[in-house]
Design an enzyme around this catalytic site. Sequence first.
Site, PDB file in Angstrom:
ATOM      1  CG  HIS A  98      77.747 -11.660  61.254  1.00 22.00           C
ATOM      2  ND1 HIS A  98      77.641 -10.302  61.503  1.00 22.00           N
ATOM      3  CD2 HIS A  98      78.172 -11.777  59.984  1.00 22.00           C
ATOM      4  CE1 HIS A  98      77.976  -9.628  60.419  1.00 22.00           C
ATOM      5  NE2 HIS A  98      78.320 -10.498  59.474  1.00 22.00           N
ATOM      6  CG  HIS A 100      79.886 -14.414  56.658  1.00 15.77           C
ATOM      7  ND1 HIS A 100      78.928 -14.009  55.760  1.00 15.77           N
ATOM      8  CD2 HIS A 100      80.292 -13.291  57.297  1.00 15.77           C
ATOM      9  CE1 HIS A 100      78.761 -12.691  55.849  1.00 15.77           C
ATOM     10  NE2 HIS A 100      79.580 -12.232  56.778  1.00 15.77           N
TER      11      HIS A 100
HETATM   12  P1  AMP Z   1      78.805  -8.596  56.868  1.00 16.28           P
HETATM   13  O1  AMP Z   1      78.866  -7.842  55.554  1.00 16.28           O
HETATM   14  O2  AMP Z   1      79.996  -9.457  57.155  1.00 16.28           O
HETATM   15  O3  AMP Z   1      78.471  -7.652  58.002  1.00 16.28           O
HETATM   16  O4  AMP Z   1      77.633  -9.635  56.707  1.00 16.28           O
HETATM   17  C1  AMP Z   1      76.296  -9.300  56.794  1.00 16.28           C
HETATM   18  C2  AMP Z   1      75.548 -10.325  55.984  1.00 16.28           C
HETATM   19  O5  AMP Z   1      74.198 -10.289  56.422  1.00 16.28           O
HETATM   20  C3  AMP Z   1      75.552 -10.086  54.484  1.00 16.28           C
HETATM   21  O6  AMP Z   1      76.133 -11.203  53.820  1.00 16.28           O
HETATM   22  C4  AMP Z   1      74.064  -9.926  54.137  1.00 16.28           C
HETATM   23  O7  AMP Z   1      73.706 -10.548  52.930  1.00 16.28           O
HETATM   24  C5  AMP Z   1      73.382 -10.598  55.325  1.00 16.28           C
HETATM   25  N1  AMP Z   1      72.055 -10.078  55.649  1.00 16.28           N
HETATM   26  C6  AMP Z   1      71.660  -8.786  55.743  1.00 16.28           C
HETATM   27  N2  AMP Z   1      70.366  -8.714  56.119  1.00 16.28           N
HETATM   28  C7  AMP Z   1      69.938  -9.987  56.280  1.00 16.28           C
HETATM   29  C8  AMP Z   1      68.698 -10.589  56.642  1.00 16.28           C
HETATM   30  N3  AMP Z   1      67.621  -9.852  56.924  1.00 16.28           N
HETATM   31  N4  AMP Z   1      68.615 -11.940  56.701  1.00 16.28           N
HETATM   32  C9  AMP Z   1      69.686 -12.696  56.407  1.00 16.28           C
HETATM   33  N5  AMP Z   1      70.903 -12.206  56.062  1.00 16.28           N
HETATM   34  C10 AMP Z   1      71.030 -10.873  55.991  1.00 16.28           C
END
Ligand code: AMP
Length: 143
Positions: A98, A100
């Site tokens: 993903h 951000h």
């Molecule tokens: P990363 O740490 O770069 O893998 O980013 C994962 C992101 O996903 C984090 O910023 C979390 O806050 C976000 N996240 C985790 N679970 C969910 C969810 N169910 N809905 C929306 N965002 C999420």
Amino acid sequence: MECIFCNIAERKSEAEIVFEDDSIISFLDIQPINYGHALVIPKKHFDNFLTIPPEELIHLINATQYIAGAVKRSVNADGFNIISNNGDSAGQTIYHFHFHIIPRFNEDFNFKPKFKNYKTGDIKNYADGIRSAVLKYKDIYNG
Ligand code: AMP
Ligand code: ZN
């Protein structure tokens, strides 16, 4: 293995979806760095930046550019970060690739890394190492 982002893409888990097309979906991060912080994911599961196929990545980055403009305008941000964490050490917590999109404001807190300086001659050694790796894997580059 259960993947929360696959579940969101398949509408099995809830999310605040802001955009989707046939192959990507974008929704708000539940723990935002700033309000409006969005994530953009391919609907298909790929672990990280190195395993997503180039055609999927091109589509994802085009969509990310489009959505970033919408995020910036809608929260009236001064700027934004596009980031991708890859691997535990880089802060990746969800192993479904993903981007951000993080809106930023002039009065924001600073989250700049502490910069290093190369010792004399070292910058060339690092560049040589990367140049050899680039040549070694050139056959998988289809740009
Ligand atoms: P990363 O740490 O770069 O893998 O980013 C994962 C992101 O996903 C984090 O910023 C979390 O806050 C976000 N996240 C985790 N679970 C969910 C969810 N169910 N809905 C929306 N965002 C999420
Ligand atoms: Zn997944």
